[in-house]
Every structure is written in structure tokens, then in C-alpha cells.
Scaffold this motif. Structure first.
Motif, PDB file in Angstrom:
ATOM      1  N   LEU A   1     -33.366  -2.231  21.889  1.00  0.00           N
ATOM      2  CA  LEU A   1     -34.250  -3.201  21.241  1.00  0.00           C
ATOM      3  C   LEU A   1     -33.857  -4.586  21.757  1.00  0.00           C
ATOM      4  O   LEU A   1     -32.709  -5.008  21.567  1.00  0.00           O
ATOM      5  CB  LEU A   1     -34.045  -3.105  19.729  1.00  0.00           C
ATOM      6  N   SER A   2     -34.772  -5.244  22.441  1.00  0.00           N
ATOM      7  CA  SER A   2     -34.495  -6.570  23.004  1.00  0.00           C
ATOM      8  C   SER A   2     -35.178  -7.617  22.134  1.00  0.00           C
ATOM      9  O   SER A   2     -36.405  -7.688  22.083  1.00  0.00           O
ATOM     10  CB  SER A   2     -35.002  -6.656  24.441  1.00  0.00           C
ATOM     11  N   LEU A   3     -34.364  -8.410  21.456  1.00  0.00           N
ATOM     12  CA  LEU A   3     -34.889  -9.385  20.503  1.00  0.00           C
ATOM     13  C   LEU A   3     -34.123 -10.695  20.614  1.00  0.00           C
ATOM     14  O   LEU A   3     -33.034 -10.752  21.201  1.00  0.00           O
ATOM     15  CB  LEU A   3     -34.778  -8.844  19.078  1.00  0.00           C
ATOM     16  N   SER A   4     -34.687 -11.730  20.017  1.00  0.00           N
ATOM     17  CA  SER A   4     -34.047 -13.042  19.996  1.00  0.00           C
ATOM     18  C   SER A   4     -33.421 -13.292  18.632  1.00  0.00           C
ATOM     19  O   SER A   4     -33.893 -12.723  17.623  1.00  0.00           O
ATOM     20  CB  SER A   4     -35.074 -14.132  20.301  1.00  0.00           C
TER      21      SER A   4
ATOM     22  N   GLU B   1     -35.149 -13.149  14.907  1.00  0.00           N
ATOM     23  CA  GLU B   1     -36.196 -12.138  14.803  1.00  0.00           C
ATOM     24  C   GLU B   1     -35.755 -10.986  13.894  1.00  0.00           C
ATOM     25  O   GLU B   1     -34.577 -10.824  13.572  1.00  0.00           O
ATOM     26  CB  GLU B   1     -36.580 -11.600  16.184  1.00  0.00           C
ATOM     27  N   ARG B   2     -36.739 -10.173  13.531  1.00  0.00           N
ATOM     28  CA  ARG B   2     -36.516  -9.016  12.671  1.00  0.00           C
ATOM     29  C   ARG B   2     -36.298  -7.786  13.543  1.00  0.00           C
ATOM     30  O   ARG B   2     -37.032  -7.562  14.508  1.00  0.00           O
ATOM     31  CB  ARG B   2     -37.738  -8.815  11.777  1.00  0.00           C
ATOM     32  N   ALA B   3     -35.308  -6.977  13.186  1.00  0.00           N
ATOM     33  CA  ALA B   3     -35.028  -5.745  13.920  1.00  0.00           C
ATOM     34  C   ALA B   3     -35.295  -4.556  13.005  1.00  0.00           C
ATOM     35  O   ALA B   3     -34.843  -4.533  11.856  1.00  0.00           O
ATOM     36  CB  ALA B   3     -33.570  -5.721  14.382  1.00  0.00           C
ATOM     37  N   THR B   4     -36.020  -3.585  13.526  1.00  0.00           N
ATOM     38  CA  THR B   4     -36.306  -2.355  12.785  1.00  0.00           C
ATOM     39  C   THR B   4     -35.846  -1.168  13.614  1.00  0.00           C
ATOM     40  O   THR B   4     -36.370  -0.914  14.696  1.00  0.00           O
ATOM     41  CB  THR B   4     -37.803  -2.236  12.465  1.00  0.00           C
ATOM     42  N   LEU B   5     -34.852  -0.452  13.094  1.00  0.00           N
ATOM     43  CA  LEU B   5     -34.262   0.683  13.795  1.00  0.00           C
ATOM     44  C   LEU B   5     -34.595   1.950  13.025  1.00  0.00           C
ATOM     45  O   LEU B   5     -34.496   1.974  11.799  1.00  0.00           O
ATOM     46  CB  LEU B   5     -32.738   0.529  13.893  1.00  0.00           C
TER      47      LEU B   5
ATOM     48  N   LEU C   1     -33.200   1.240   9.334  1.00  0.00           N
ATOM     49  CA  LEU C   1     -32.301   0.106   9.131  1.00  0.00           C
ATOM     50  C   LEU C   1     -33.058  -1.134   9.562  1.00  0.00           C
ATOM     51  O   LEU C   1     -33.570  -1.191  10.692  1.00  0.00           O
ATOM     52  CB  LEU C   1     -31.025   0.250   9.950  1.00  0.00           C
ATOM     53  N   THR C   2     -33.118  -2.105   8.680  1.00  0.00           N
ATOM     54  CA  THR C   2     -33.794  -3.363   8.990  1.00  0.00           C
ATOM     55  C   THR C   2     -32.807  -4.515   8.925  1.00  0.00           C
ATOM     56  O   THR C   2     -32.016  -4.612   7.983  1.00  0.00           O
ATOM     57  CB  THR C   2     -34.950  -3.624   8.002  1.00  0.00           C
ATOM     58  N   ILE C   3     -32.844  -5.340   9.960  1.00  0.00           N
ATOM     59  CA  ILE C   3     -32.073  -6.583   9.959  1.00  0.00           C
ATOM     60  C   ILE C   3     -33.114  -7.689   9.892  1.00  0.00           C
ATOM     61  O   ILE C   3     -33.898  -7.876  10.843  1.00  0.00           O
ATOM     62  CB  ILE C   3     -31.199  -6.727  11.212  1.00  0.00           C
ATOM     63  N   SER C   4     -33.157  -8.405   8.783  1.00  0.00           N
ATOM     64  CA  SER C   4     -34.290  -9.289   8.521  1.00  0.00           C
ATOM     65  C   SER C   4     -34.373 -10.456   9.498  1.00  0.00           C
ATOM     66  O   SER C   4     -35.452 -10.813   9.959  1.00  0.00           O
ATOM     67  CB  SER C   4     -34.239  -9.804   7.081  1.00  0.00           C
TER      68      SER C   4
END
Lengths: 108, 116
Positions: free
Chosen positions: A11-14, A17-21, A74-77
Motif C-alpha cells: 500500500l503506497s500512501l502519503s 492519508e487513510r490506510a485500509t488493510l 485494520l484501519t489507520i485513520s
């Protein structure tokens, strides 16, 4: 043996940003006994979530876990710089204990 | 402060044996189930074995049954993993952790390399 399939692999994010795994189980996990860990190279794995949705001690509330049937999330807001790592799900509802193959969250 | 410190990792030839140790501090060791995990180079985490706080029951992943033995000495706050008949597939960083299900404290690992 319960097979856990994590997606995406990467998952490539800044930051911010929100991460959804996602973590899908091949069969029902007893009592939703699923945990999430964060792992960085050379360090001990860090427990984040157990029982699908309970945060471990000291884990900030930007981390959250949820479940729908055999699909776990798993969510990282809002990503902080220290959140870039590999994340694993693990089931402990039955033997053998099994892990997903991991999702790498990398800086975009 | 909780500390789990593994030791005993080394370079060993195929077919050889090795005994890993894990010394715990900052936890009530004799009330803690314990586990061993490993991570092979470039691979993910893998559960190896666990042991009840009383020493039984013990559980193992299929590929190590009959070759690995988990044990503990509660008087020494220590966990062990005796590894026999080692193969290249056992090459990994081995971690000890508290718990038999999800694990809340982990050591930093010890490297086992099986190679001729």
C-alpha cells in the motif's frame, strides 16, 4: 489449518492519508480471535489489535480493527511517519496459529 | 519494564542441533503462557510452538513436530527451544513472546542460520 490472505501486498500512501488493510480467513475464526501486528526490520513485532477490534495497551486510537464474517480490516485513520511498516494479521482461534503474508505500507 | 531476551542463535550445519533461550523480566513469568515464532529471510512471521504456564500442554507447527521441543524453567524465568535435525528451511530469526494466543510482549529475536 486456517489460511489468512492479506491484501493488498503493498500500500503506497502519503502521511496523513487513510490506510485500509484487509485479512480474509479461509474459515470462521473462533470468537473472532484475530490479532494485528506491526513489524519493522530489526525490531520486535508490535501488537496493535486483538480480538479483531480491541486495541492493545498504548496503541493510539488512529488504529482500529473491524470484522465482517471472515473478513477482517485494520484501519489507520491518518498515517503518521512512524506507521510505515509491514502489518500482519494472525489468528489464534485454533491450532496451528497462522499469519497472513503481510501488507507493506510504504511512503508514496 | 518488560524484557524478553533471546539468545543461542548461531550458524549450524544441516542435521545439527541448537538450543535457544529466552529470559523474561518485568512479567509474572510463571503465570504466562509463552510462544516461539520465526521469520525466515524475506518471508513473513510464522508460529513455531507454544507452552502453557505450567509446562503442559505444548503445541507445535507440523514441520517441527518431533524435531523441536519447547520447555520452560519458571524458577529461572526462562523459556527454551531445543532444535534438532535442523535443515536450511529452519534458517530464520526466532522470537519468543508472551502468550499462547495473541502475544503482547515480544523479544527482538535471535538468528539461526543452517548452512554447510
Amino acid at each position: 489449518e486456517i489460511v489468512l490472505t492479506q491484501s493488498p501486498a503493498t500500500l503506497s500512501l502519503s502521511p496523513g492519508e487513510r490506510a485500509t488493510l484487509s485479512c480474509g480467513a479461509s474459515q470462521t475464526i473462533s470468537n473472532n480471535y484475530l490479532a494485528w501486528y506491526q513489524h519493522k526490520p530489526g525490531l520486535a513485532p508490535r501488537p496493535l489489535i486483538y480480538g479483531a477490534s480491541t486495541r492493545a495497551t498504548g496503541i493510539p486510537d488512529r488504529f482500529s480493527g473491524s470484522v465482517s464474517g471472515t473478513d477482517f480490516t485494520l484501519t489507520i485513520s491518518r498515517l503518521e511517519p512512524e506507521d510505515f511498516a509491514v502489518y500482519y494479521c494472525q489468528q489464534y482461534g485454533s491450532l496451528p496459529r497462522t499469519f497472513g503474508q503481510g501488507t507493506k505500507v510504504e511512503i508514496k | 519494564e518488560v524484557q524478553l531476551v533471546e539468545s543461542g542463535g548461531d550458524l549450524v550445519q544441516p542435521g545439527g542441533s541448537l538450543r535457544l533461550s529466552c529470559v523474561a523480566s518485568g512479567i509474572t513469568f510463571d503465570k504466562s503462557g509463552m510462544s516461539w515464532f520465526r521469520q525466515a529471510p524475506g518471508k513473513g512471521l510464522e508460529w513455531v510452538a507454544n507452552i502453557h504456564e505450567d509446562g503442559n500442554p505444548k503445541n507445535y507447527m507440523d514441520s517441527v513436530k518431533g524435531r523441536f521441543t519447547v520447555s520452560r524453567d519458571n524458577a529461572k524465568n526462562s523459556l527454551y527451544l531445543q532444535m534438532n535435525s535442523l535443515t536450511a528451511d529452519d534458517t530464520a530469526v526466532y522470537y519468543c513472546a508472551r502468550g499462547r494466543g495473541w502475544c503482547d510482549f515480544w523479544g527482538q529475536g535471535t538468528l539461526v542460520t543452517v548452512s554447510s
